[in-house]
Design a protein around this motif. Sequence first.
Motif: not given
Length: 92
Positions: A86-91
């Motif tokens: 999957g993916t992660s959205d880093l701020p």
Amino acid sequence: MGITVNNTRPDTAKVILVGEMMDGSFDARVMAETDVPYTKYWDNELEQRIIYLHPDQEQLASIVAALNEGRLSLDDLQNFGSSDGGTSDLPI
């Protein structure tokens, strides 16, 4: 603004090894999970952590810059990633 980074996948098992240095700076390397040392990777590190993300080189540079500029803490970074893909959205 943020970046979307691939999480670690079981078939590749690439992770980020992140080190906090004695001078307060950070460094990171992408490596196979099996290559992560049980001892210090950097001579001048305070601590190192494994993050289950598999960024490309540009994304890794952005993550290290955000850590060094105080826009992202190591504790917050460790909340992202997964070993199941999957993916992660880093701020950052």
